[in-house]
Design a protein around this motif. Sequence first.
Motif, PDB file in Angstrom:
ATOM      1  N   SER A 175       2.411   2.146  10.986  1.00 12.70           N
ATOM      2  CA  SER A 175       1.264   2.690  10.250  1.00 12.70           C
ATOM      3  C   SER A 175       0.713   3.882  11.030  1.00 12.70           C
ATOM      4  CB  SER A 175       0.199   1.599  10.111  1.00 12.70           C
ATOM      5  OG  SER A 175      -1.087   2.167  10.011  1.00 12.70           O
ATOM      6  N   THR A 176       0.571   5.022  10.366  1.00 16.53           N
ATOM      7  CA  THR A 176       0.044   6.209  11.068  1.00 16.53           C
ATOM      8  C   THR A 176      -1.404   5.975  11.498  1.00 16.53           C
ATOM      9  OG1 THR A 176      -0.511   7.215   8.932  1.00 16.53           O
ATOM     10  CG2 THR A 176       1.560   7.913   9.953  1.00 16.53           C
TER      11      THR A 176
ATOM     12  N   GLY B 115       2.736   0.468   6.052  1.00 14.26           N
ATOM     13  CA  GLY B 115       1.498   1.158   5.675  1.00 14.26           C
ATOM     14  C   GLY B 115       0.431   0.168   5.242  1.00 14.26           C
ATOM     15  N   GLN B 116      -0.805   0.451   5.622  1.00  6.26           N
ATOM     16  CA  GLN B 116      -1.904  -0.458   5.305  1.00  6.26           C
ATOM     17  C   GLN B 116      -2.817   0.128   4.236  1.00  6.26           C
ATOM     18  OE1 GLN B 116      -3.898  -0.860   9.053  1.00  6.26           O
ATOM     19  NE2 GLN B 116      -2.104  -1.735  10.072  1.00  6.26           N
ATOM     20  N   GLY B 117      -3.261  -0.742   3.319  1.00  7.45           N
ATOM     21  CA  GLY B 117      -4.312  -0.397   2.366  1.00  7.45           C
ATOM     22  C   GLY B 117      -5.613  -0.995   2.864  1.00  7.45           C
TER      23      GLY B 117
ATOM     24  N   TRP C 124       0.376  -0.736   1.712  1.00  4.41           N
ATOM     25  CA  TRP C 124       0.632   0.570   1.092  1.00  4.41           C
ATOM     26  C   TRP C 124       2.116   0.878   1.222  1.00  4.41           C
ATOM     27  CZ3 TRP C 124      -1.642   3.602  -2.264  1.00  4.41           C
ATOM     28  CH2 TRP C 124      -1.077   4.858  -2.487  1.00  4.41           C
TER      29      TRP C 124
ATOM     30  N   LEU D  94      -0.051  10.331   6.232  1.00  2.00           N
ATOM     31  CA  LEU D  94      -0.726  11.239   7.171  1.00  2.00           C
ATOM     32  C   LEU D  94      -2.079  10.662   7.572  1.00  2.00           C
ATOM     33  CD1 LEU D  94      -0.795  14.270   8.304  1.00  2.00           C
ATOM     34  CD2 LEU D  94      -2.110  14.802   6.249  1.00  2.00           C
ATOM     35  N   SER D  95      -2.394  10.744   8.866  1.00  2.00           N
ATOM     36  CA  SER D  95      -3.717  10.301   9.334  1.00  2.00           C
ATOM     37  C   SER D  95      -4.347  11.409  10.162  1.00  2.00           C
ATOM     38  CB  SER D  95      -3.593   9.042  10.193  1.00  2.00           C
ATOM     39  OG  SER D  95      -3.063   7.977   9.434  1.00  2.00           O
TER      40      SER D  95
ATOM     41  N   ASP E 129      -9.434   6.993  -3.932  1.00  2.00           N
ATOM     42  CA  ASP E 129      -8.116   7.170  -4.544  1.00  2.00           C
ATOM     43  C   ASP E 129      -8.030   8.516  -5.251  1.00  2.00           C
ATOM     44  OD1 ASP E 129      -7.417   4.560  -3.853  1.00  2.00           O
ATOM     45  OD2 ASP E 129      -8.112   3.746  -5.769  1.00  2.00           O
TER      46      ASP E 129
ATOM     47  N   LYS F 164      -2.302   5.743 -10.316  1.00  2.00           N
ATOM     48  CA  LYS F 164      -2.677   5.997  -8.919  1.00  2.00           C
ATOM     49  C   LYS F 164      -1.634   6.854  -8.207  1.00  2.00           C
ATOM     50  CE  LYS F 164      -4.216   3.588  -4.739  1.00  2.00           C
ATOM     51  NZ  LYS F 164      -5.041   2.484  -4.242  1.00  2.00           N
TER      52      LYS F 164
ATOM     53  N   ILE G 299      -6.630   6.306   0.212  1.00  2.00           N
ATOM     54  CA  ILE G 299      -7.158   6.728   1.510  1.00  2.00           C
ATOM     55  C   ILE G 299      -7.717   5.508   2.230  1.00  2.00           C
ATOM     56  CG2 ILE G 299      -8.991   8.096   2.633  1.00  2.00           C
ATOM     57  CD1 ILE G 299      -8.617  10.070   0.218  1.00  2.00           C
TER      58      ILE G 299
ATOM     59  N   GLY H 225      -2.135   8.211   1.943  1.00  2.00           N
ATOM     60  CA  GLY H 225      -0.777   8.004   1.443  1.00  2.00           C
ATOM     61  C   GLY H 225      -0.715   8.637   0.064  1.00  2.00           C
TER      62      GLY H 225
ATOM     63  N   ASN I  96       1.989   9.851  -3.167  1.00  2.00           N
ATOM     64  CA  ASN I  96       3.347   9.771  -3.713  1.00  2.00           C
ATOM     65  C   ASN I  96       3.827  11.165  -4.102  1.00  2.00           C
ATOM     66  OD1 ASN I  96       3.068   6.946  -3.528  1.00  2.00           O
ATOM     67  ND2 ASN I  96       2.167   6.863  -5.574  1.00  2.00           N
TER      68      ASN I  96
ATOM     69  N   MET J 233       3.443  -1.609  -9.521  1.00  2.00           N
ATOM     70  CA  MET J 233       2.105  -1.623  -8.923  1.00  2.00           C
ATOM     71  C   MET J 233       1.065  -1.900 -10.009  1.00  2.00           C
ATOM     72  SD  MET J 233       2.338  -0.803  -5.645  1.00  2.00           S
ATOM     73  CE  MET J 233       3.761  -1.845  -5.581  1.00  2.00           C
ATOM     74  N   GLU J 234      -0.048  -2.467  -9.631  1.00  2.00           N
ATOM     75  CA  GLU J 234      -1.158  -2.718 -10.559  1.00  2.00           C
ATOM     76  C   GLU J 234      -2.437  -2.246  -9.872  1.00  2.00           C
ATOM     77  OE1 GLU J 234      -1.510  -3.546 -13.668  1.00  2.00           O
ATOM     78  OE2 GLU J 234      -3.671  -3.585 -13.360  1.00  2.00           O
TER      79      GLU J 234
ATOM     80  N   ALA K  64       1.547   3.166 -10.500  1.00  2.00           N
ATOM     81  CA  ALA K  64       1.632   4.313  -9.584  1.00  2.00           C
ATOM     82  C   ALA K  64       2.317   5.497 -10.263  1.00  2.00           C
ATOM     83  CB  ALA K  64       2.429   3.909  -8.339  1.00  2.00           C
TER      84      ALA K  64
HETATM   85  C1  BT5 Z   1      -5.397   2.333  -0.402  1.00  2.00           C
HETATM   86  O1  BT5 Z   1      -5.707   1.014  -0.264  1.00  2.00           O
HETATM   87  O2  BT5 Z   1      -5.184   2.887  -1.446  1.00  2.00           O
HETATM   88  C2  BT5 Z   1      -5.297   3.078   0.941  1.00  2.00           C
HETATM   89  C3  BT5 Z   1      -3.896   3.461   1.277  1.00  2.00           C
HETATM   90  C4  BT5 Z   1      -3.840   4.272   2.542  1.00  2.00           C
HETATM   91  C5  BT5 Z   1      -2.431   4.531   2.989  1.00  2.00           C
HETATM   92  C6  BT5 Z   1      -2.363   5.512   4.124  1.00  2.00           C
HETATM   93  S1  BT5 Z   1      -0.741   6.050   4.472  1.00  2.00           S
HETATM   94  C7  BT5 Z   1      -1.248   6.798   5.940  1.00  2.00           C
HETATM   95  C8  BT5 Z   1      -2.233   5.851   6.563  1.00  2.00           C
HETATM   96  N1  BT5 Z   1      -1.578   4.833   7.384  1.00  2.00           N
HETATM   97  C9  BT5 Z   1      -1.778   3.599   6.896  1.00  2.00           C
HETATM   98  O3  BT5 Z   1      -1.322   2.556   7.388  1.00  2.00           O
HETATM   99  N2  BT5 Z   1      -2.526   3.663   5.776  1.00  2.00           N
HETATM  100  C10 BT5 Z   1      -2.907   5.034   5.468  1.00  2.00           C
HETATM  101  P1  BT5 Z   1      -6.121   0.071  -1.472  1.00  2.00           P
HETATM  102  O4  BT5 Z   1      -7.229   0.718  -2.262  1.00  2.00           O
HETATM  103  O5  BT5 Z   1      -6.381  -1.237  -0.842  1.00  2.00           O
HETATM  104  O6  BT5 Z   1      -4.848   0.035  -2.381  1.00  2.00           O
HETATM  105  C11 BT5 Z   1      -3.720  -0.706  -2.043  1.00  2.00           C
HETATM  106  C12 BT5 Z   1      -3.045  -1.116  -3.346  1.00  2.00           C
HETATM  107  O7  BT5 Z   1      -2.445   0.044  -3.949  1.00  2.00           O
HETATM  108  C13 BT5 Z   1      -1.902  -2.108  -3.161  1.00  2.00           C
HETATM  109  O8  BT5 Z   1      -2.373  -3.423  -3.218  1.00  2.00           O
HETATM  110  C14 BT5 Z   1      -0.984  -1.788  -4.354  1.00  2.00           C
HETATM  111  O9  BT5 Z   1      -1.456  -2.412  -5.521  1.00  2.00           O
HETATM  112  C15 BT5 Z   1      -1.208  -0.301  -4.544  1.00  2.00           C
HETATM  113  N3  BT5 Z   1      -0.164   0.525  -3.919  1.00  2.00           N
HETATM  114  C16 BT5 Z   1       0.557   0.300  -2.798  1.00  2.00           C
HETATM  115  N4  BT5 Z   1       1.370   1.332  -2.516  1.00  2.00           N
HETATM  116  C17 BT5 Z   1       1.168   2.247  -3.509  1.00  2.00           C
HETATM  117  C18 BT5 Z   1       1.699   3.529  -3.779  1.00  2.00           C
HETATM  118  N5  BT5 Z   1       2.602   4.123  -2.989  1.00  2.00           N
HETATM  119  N6  BT5 Z   1       1.238   4.170  -4.895  1.00  2.00           N
HETATM  120  C19 BT5 Z   1       0.314   3.637  -5.712  1.00  2.00           C
HETATM  121  N7  BT5 Z   1      -0.225   2.407  -5.502  1.00  2.00           N
HETATM  122  C20 BT5 Z   1       0.183   1.728  -4.406  1.00  2.00           C
END
Ligand code: BT5
Length: 245
Positions: A18-19, A45-47, A53, A62-63, A106, A113, A117, A135, A137, A145-146, A149
């Motif tokens: 994870s960045t 990657g973490q959400g 993610w 990117l961070s 977002d 989506k 962020i 993150g 796309n 995804m729900e 995406a």
């Molecule tokens: C986010 O969380 O949307 C924040 C994502 C941040 C990712 C970046 S990548 C660089 C940096 N390093 C990290 O480790 N993280 C950051 P949240 O609102 O909790 O949304 C997560 C949800 O989005 C997941 O549960 C999926 O449903 C959906 N998801 C996962 N990957 C996706 C993607 N590539 N495109 C669209 N939706 C996605």
Amino acid sequence: MMFPAREFTLDVIAECGSTNELLLSRRDQDGFAGTALLALSQTAGQGRRGREWRSPEGNLALSVAFRESESSRAPLYSFLIGLAAYRVLVDLLPHGLDLRLKWPNDIYLCGKKLAGILAQARQQGLATDLVVGIGLNLARAPQGMEPEAVSVSEFVGPPRPETFAKSFLAELVHLTREIQNFEDLRRIWEEAAHLSGTELTIQGEEGSWKAIALLPSGELEVAGEHGARRKLSSETVSVRFVKKS
Ligand code: BT5
């Protein structure tokens, strides 16, 4: 000036989990603030709130690191990052597509989506260390995804992550100069979110709400069906757009 105006150094690495996590682990190193870390492959990657993610290769992971002396401003950095990406996308995508920021963190394209962020803060004496990751796309949207995406590649040949990151950092520099106070941030962000009159539902609740304003705390003020106002905190609620039929 609201956000410290500065240049950013782009550090490109081949792969990491994870960045955000990697950049947070560099907090004690010189030059932490102002570093932007791009991973060409991100494997864990973490959400928010422990969610995952997905970052297929060719997408942006990117961070960016900041150090903020005024802790009350810390929640506002994710809006700044969203705006910088939004501006690059406006230049990149064909005109007329429904591109908008979604509170709190977002970016949506045509109702799906496109980017998320994640902001993480750590207290460092009197200052707050912040790592804000995005993150996006570019090349591929993960399936299933729900909410659904979407990727840039569905509309235009996607730039390489490094190319996007450079344009993004240039926009970030512009924005830190342009935004002098919260009122500037609110106005620019609300415009990019098409906020006025946007209808939202709150996950786990009945009824719909109209978005009113972004608040200095980073909360969103909304109005209910009978005009009752409420402040939403991103720590406790998730919202969805009401789909127009
Ligand atoms: C986010 O969380 O949307 C924040 C994502 C941040 C990712 C970046 S990548 C660089 C940096 N390093 C990290 O480790 N993280 C950051 P949240 O609102 O909790 O949304 C997560 C949800 O989005 C997941 O549960 C999926 O449903 C959906 N998801 C996962 N990957 C996706 C993607 N590539 N495109 C669209 N939706 C996605």
